[in-house]
Design an enzyme around this catalytic site. Structure first.
Site, PDB file in Angstrom:
ATOM      1  N   THR A 224       0.833  -1.210   0.000  1.00 51.40           N
ATOM      2  CA  THR A 224       0.000   0.000   0.000  1.00 51.40           C
ATOM      3  C   THR A 224       0.868   1.260   0.000  1.00 51.40           C
ATOM      4  O   THR A 224       0.693   2.146  -0.837  1.00 51.40           O
ATOM      5  CB  THR A 224      -0.917   0.005   1.244  1.00 51.40           C
ATOM      6  OG1 THR A 224      -1.637  -1.220   1.267  1.00 51.40           O
ATOM      7  CG2 THR A 224      -1.869   1.174   1.243  1.00 51.40           C
ATOM      8  N   VAL A 225       1.805   1.337   0.936  1.00 50.38           N
ATOM      9  CA  VAL A 225       2.593   2.567   1.083  1.00 50.38           C
ATOM     10  C   VAL A 225       3.783   2.580   0.117  1.00 50.38           C
ATOM     11  O   VAL A 225       3.985   3.551  -0.620  1.00 50.38           O
ATOM     12  CB  VAL A 225       3.081   2.729   2.551  1.00 50.38           C
ATOM     13  CG1 VAL A 225       3.821   4.044   2.711  1.00 50.38           C
ATOM     14  CG2 VAL A 225       1.916   2.650   3.523  1.00 50.38           C
TER      15      VAL A 225
ATOM     16  N   GLY B  23      -0.112   8.717   9.944  1.00 49.71           N
ATOM     17  CA  GLY B  23      -0.014   8.800   8.481  1.00 49.71           C
ATOM     18  C   GLY B  23       0.340  10.173   7.951  1.00 49.71           C
ATOM     19  O   GLY B  23       1.464  10.650   8.115  1.00 49.71           O
TER      20      GLY B  23
ATOM     21  N   LYS C 181       1.666   4.018  18.516  1.00 50.64           N
ATOM     22  CA  LYS C 181       1.811   5.420  18.103  1.00 50.64           C
ATOM     23  C   LYS C 181       1.984   6.311  19.332  1.00 50.64           C
ATOM     24  O   LYS C 181       2.792   7.244  19.335  1.00 50.64           O
ATOM     25  CB  LYS C 181       0.594   5.849  17.288  1.00 50.64           C
ATOM     26  CG  LYS C 181       0.486   5.084  15.963  1.00 50.64           C
ATOM     27  CD  LYS C 181      -0.882   5.263  15.323  1.00 50.64           C
ATOM     28  CE  LYS C 181      -1.042   4.410  14.074  1.00 50.64           C
ATOM     29  NZ  LYS C 181      -2.423   4.338  13.593  1.00 50.64           N
TER      30      LYS C 181
ATOM     31  N   GLY D  45      -3.616   5.088   4.799  1.00 49.84           N
ATOM     32  CA  GLY D  45      -3.939   5.049   3.377  1.00 49.84           C
ATOM     33  C   GLY D  45      -2.707   5.358   2.554  1.00 49.84           C
ATOM     34  O   GLY D  45      -1.750   5.972   3.039  1.00 49.84           O
TER      35      GLY D  45
HETATM   36  P1  NDP Z   1       1.597  -3.917   2.967  1.00 49.33           P
HETATM   37  O1  NDP Z   1       1.289  -5.192   3.647  1.00 49.33           O
HETATM   38  O2  NDP Z   1       0.630  -3.355   2.008  1.00 49.33           O
HETATM   39  O3  NDP Z   1       3.011  -4.051   2.208  1.00 49.33           O
HETATM   40  C1  NDP Z   1       4.105  -4.717   2.765  1.00 49.33           C
HETATM   41  C2  NDP Z   1       5.148  -4.904   1.691  1.00 49.33           C
HETATM   42  O4  NDP Z   1       6.283  -5.527   2.271  1.00 49.33           O
HETATM   43  C3  NDP Z   1       4.689  -5.809   0.531  1.00 49.33           C
HETATM   44  O5  NDP Z   1       5.126  -5.269  -0.686  1.00 49.33           O
HETATM   45  C4  NDP Z   1       5.400  -7.136   0.814  1.00 49.33           C
HETATM   46  O6  NDP Z   1       5.734  -7.851  -0.351  1.00 49.33           O
HETATM   47  C5  NDP Z   1       6.657  -6.661   1.495  1.00 49.33           C
HETATM   48  N1  NDP Z   1       7.218  -7.658   2.401  1.00 49.33           N
HETATM   49  C6  NDP Z   1       6.653  -8.217   3.483  1.00 49.33           C
HETATM   50  N2  NDP Z   1       7.508  -9.088   4.049  1.00 49.33           N
HETATM   51  C7  NDP Z   1       8.622  -9.070   3.319  1.00 49.33           C
HETATM   52  C8  NDP Z   1       9.851  -9.771   3.379  1.00 49.33           C
HETATM   53  N3  NDP Z   1      10.113 -10.629   4.354  1.00 49.33           N
HETATM   54  N4  NDP Z   1      10.769  -9.500   2.427  1.00 49.33           N
HETATM   55  C9  NDP Z   1      10.522  -8.625   1.458  1.00 49.33           C
HETATM   56  N5  NDP Z   1       9.381  -7.928   1.343  1.00 49.33           N
HETATM   57  C10 NDP Z   1       8.446  -8.154   2.253  1.00 49.33           C
HETATM   58  O7  NDP Z   1       1.932  -2.876   4.135  1.00 49.33           O
HETATM   59  P2  NDP Z   1       1.674  -1.297   4.156  1.00 49.33           P
HETATM   60  O8  NDP Z   1       2.212  -0.701   2.909  1.00 49.33           O
HETATM   61  O9  NDP Z   1       0.261  -1.041   4.532  1.00 49.33           O
HETATM   62  O10 NDP Z   1       2.565  -0.863   5.417  1.00 49.33           O
HETATM   63  C11 NDP Z   1       3.960  -0.684   5.335  1.00 49.33           C
HETATM   64  C12 NDP Z   1       4.448   0.011   6.589  1.00 49.33           C
HETATM   65  O11 NDP Z   1       3.834   1.288   6.672  1.00 49.33           O
HETATM   66  C13 NDP Z   1       4.085  -0.706   7.892  1.00 49.33           C
HETATM   67  O12 NDP Z   1       5.136  -0.543   8.815  1.00 49.33           O
HETATM   68  C14 NDP Z   1       2.852   0.023   8.378  1.00 49.33           C
HETATM   69  O13 NDP Z   1       2.672  -0.037   9.773  1.00 49.33           O
HETATM   70  C15 NDP Z   1       3.191   1.425   7.940  1.00 49.33           C
HETATM   71  N6  NDP Z   1       2.013   2.277   7.790  1.00 49.33           N
HETATM   72  C16 NDP Z   1       1.016   1.891   6.941  1.00 49.33           C
HETATM   73  C17 NDP Z   1      -0.087   2.687   6.791  1.00 49.33           C
HETATM   74  C18 NDP Z   1      -1.184   2.328   5.858  1.00 49.33           C
HETATM   75  O14 NDP Z   1      -2.147   3.096   5.738  1.00 49.33           O
HETATM   76  N7  NDP Z   1      -1.105   1.217   5.143  1.00 49.33           N
HETATM   77  C19 NDP Z   1      -0.232   3.953   7.569  1.00 49.33           C
HETATM   78  C20 NDP Z   1       0.913   4.296   8.369  1.00 49.33           C
HETATM   79  C21 NDP Z   1       1.989   3.460   8.483  1.00 49.33           C
HETATM   80  P3  NDP Z   1       4.612  -8.418  -1.371  1.00 49.33           P
HETATM   81  O15 NDP Z   1       3.900  -7.216  -1.924  1.00 49.33           O
HETATM   82  O16 NDP Z   1       5.390  -9.110  -2.429  1.00 49.33           O
HETATM   83  O17 NDP Z   1       3.726  -9.310  -0.570  1.00 49.33           O
HETATM   84  N1  HSE Z   2      -4.605   0.455  11.210  1.00 52.44           N
HETATM   85  C1  HSE Z   2      -4.321   1.836  11.363  1.00 52.44           C
HETATM   86  C2  HSE Z   2      -5.604   2.601  11.643  1.00 52.44           C
HETATM   87  C3  HSE Z   2      -3.693   2.451  10.134  1.00 52.44           C
HETATM   88  O1  HSE Z   2      -6.706   2.039  11.589  1.00 52.44           O
HETATM   89  O2  HSE Z   2      -5.502   3.785  11.928  1.00 52.44           O
HETATM   90  C4  HSE Z   2      -2.219   2.283  10.101  1.00 52.44           C
HETATM   91  O3  HSE Z   2      -1.615   2.969  11.166  1.00 52.44           O
END
Ligand code: NDP
Ligand code: HSE
Length: 433
Positions: A17-18, A139, A210, A307
């Site tokens: 996602t990010v 975020g 957080k 998001g």
């Molecule tokens: P996702 O689950 O969408 O993405 C995780 C990514 O990491 C994927 O591309 C996955 O690969 C890759 N991955 C996981 N494990 C491994 C591994 N062992 N080796 C290599 N690649 C790996 O997570 P998000 O993007 O949602 O979140 C990323 C970070 O951002 C987290 O720390 C989260 O807490 C933080 N965050 C997220 C927010 C959100 O709104 N989503 C908001 C604020 C913070 P693959 O795609 O191939 O499966």
């Molecule tokens: N799961 C979190 C929330 C988003 O619902 O706010 C990532 O920090």
């Protein structure tokens, strides 16, 4: 200026996602980002689990590494962006290896920082490798830089906020629709706002991660996850939402870090928030953080806490800081100035409380309830009973004057033991006006 100095070469671990959105924006917003960063931003290498998956970004001429930790060792990577998630394994290995290679690290990983923030800040200092983490809390809301930089001249008195969008969505939808917690949770899962396993969000741990980061930034204290009390929102019923409205409150899951003369109070829990406060009107998946500084006074930031877009916005601001060479202590103060802060013993923490009891509707119930509160030396501010149910339970709700957690816990034990109390009592703390 050499070609190398004109370009910031970025390695991204995690293209979900990010990470996918960060990579996409670097490709599509290149002219704007170049202007802001003073350098061309180029993704040179990436890591994810599945190379065949479709990604948000085109990723042309980008190298793939087998293991995320390999990004730290590449000569064509100036800054590593960790967007994998999780506090152990690949994310932690990469974060440590990057800093030890004296390379800047950008991360959105609140779990990693909540568990190992102090150690990583130590590595950042020891190896003179900046650690940027704007996206880790709320975020798109720039709260890390606000506390670490913009409010650095203040002694912080209080920081609290709506730190979890999933819980805020559930509580505000329950209020708007009158539906039950389970029903709204199911809908949030279908809409993708809540995870298939929602435990982490609805039991308060996500907000807790957080909060301990904000608390460290605000008070110069070590990140203290073990010292955190966290309750979630599972016990909140449609009845509580209705009573809250009637009493002039909205129920919000808050993370609170307040400095008291006896120590730091740090808690995640559902709170009754007065309807006249800005936070009461922050609904849906939005987040909000209220801060009170000695010089600035009160300040509230409201925005999207999660998001792809909002989180990528925060990550890009860190990458631009890195390109510009802007560097601050990762957790606001250098390790020699991190100060041990006494935690306020939980039993001494004071507030007013809302308590809902489901009771048999018969003579003497209120007298027994009042006696238990009298014995715990708790004074009632108001009391409500709604409806009449000869067979089933009725709700009795009371609000106390300020009292401490110990007295309230003692009283709750007594109330739960009453023959006429048919369900475990529901307790919600009240945020002062
Ligand atoms: P996702 O689950 O969408 O993405 C995780 C990514 O990491 C994927 O591309 C996955 O690969 C890759 N991955 C996981 N494990 C491994 C591994 N062992 N080796 C290599 N690649 C790996 O997570 P998000 O993007 O949602 O979140 C990323 C970070 O951002 C987290 O720390 C989260 O807490 C933080 N965050 C997220 C927010 C959100 O709104 N989503 C908001 C604020 C913070 P693959 O795609 O191939 O499966
Ligand atoms: N799961 C979190 C929330 C988003 O619902 O706010 C990532 O920090």
């Amino acid at each position: 200026m050499s070609k190398q100095q004109e370009t910031l070469r970025i390695g991204i671990a995690g293209l979900g996602t990010v990470g996918g959105e960060v990579a996409r924006l670097i490709e599509t917003e290149d002219a704007h980002l170049h202007m802001r960063a003073g350098k061309k931003l180029v993704v040179t290498a990436v890591a994810a689990r599945d190379r065949t998956k479709k990604r948000a970004a085109a990723l042309k001429n980008v190298a793939w590494v087998d293991k995320p930790v390999d990004l730290a060792n590449r000569n064509d990577v100036d800054v590593v962006v960790e967007l994998i998630g999780g506090h152990e394994g690949a994310a932690r290995d990469l974060a440590e290896a990057t800093l030890k290679k004296r390379k800047p690290l950008v991360t959105a990983n609140k779990a990693l920082l909540a568990h190992y923030g102090q150690a990583l800040a130590g590595l950042s200092e020891a190896y003179d490798a900046p650690l940027y983490c704007e996206a880790a809390v709320a975020g798109g809301i720039p709260v890390i830089k606000t506390l670490r930089e913009a409010l650095a001249g203040n002694t912080m008195l209080e920081v609290y906020g709506i730190l979890n969008g999933t819980c805020n969505y559930i509580l505000s939808t329950m209020r708007q629709s009158g539906r039950t917690f389970a029903d709204v949770l199911g809908e949030a899962q279908k809409l993708g706002y809540a995870e298939a396993d929602p435990t982490f969000d609805i039991d308060g741990m996500d907000a807790g991660h957080k909060l301990v980061i904000l608390s460290a930034l605000a008070y110069g204290a070590p990140v203290n996850l073990p010292g955190l009390k966290a309750d979630g929102i599972r016990a909140i019923s449609a009845n509580d939402i209705l009573f809250a409205d009637e009493l002039g409150y909205r129920i919000k899951l808050l993370g609170i870090a307040r400095m008291t003369p006896q120590g730091l109070m740090q808690r995640v829990a559902p709170y009754m928030v007065p309807q006249n406060s800005a936070l009461a009107h922050v609904d849906g998946v939005m987040n909000a953080i209220y801060m009170q500084g000695s010089a600035v006074g009160p300040l509230t930031l409201i925005g999207r806490g999660a998001g792809a877009g909002p989180t990528a916005s925060a990550v890009l601001s860190d990458i631009i800081d890195c390109a510009r060479g802007r560097q601050a202590s990762a957790l606001a103060v250098s390790s020699q100035h991190v100060k041990a802060v006494n935690m306020l013993p939980d039993e001494m923490s004071e507030s007013a409380f809302y308590v809902r009891l489901m009771v048999m509707d018969k003579p003497g119930v209120l007298a027994e309830l009042a006696a238990i509160l009298r014995d715990a030396r708790i004074s009632i501010q108001s009391l409500l009973q709604k409806g009449r149910a000869e067979a089933g339970p009725v709700a009795v709700v009371f609000i106390t004057h300020d009292t401490n957690e110990k007295a309230m816990a003692d009283a709750l034990l007594g109330l739960a033991k009453m023959q006429t109390v048919l369900e475990p009592p529901c307790l919600i703390r009240i945020l002062p006006d």
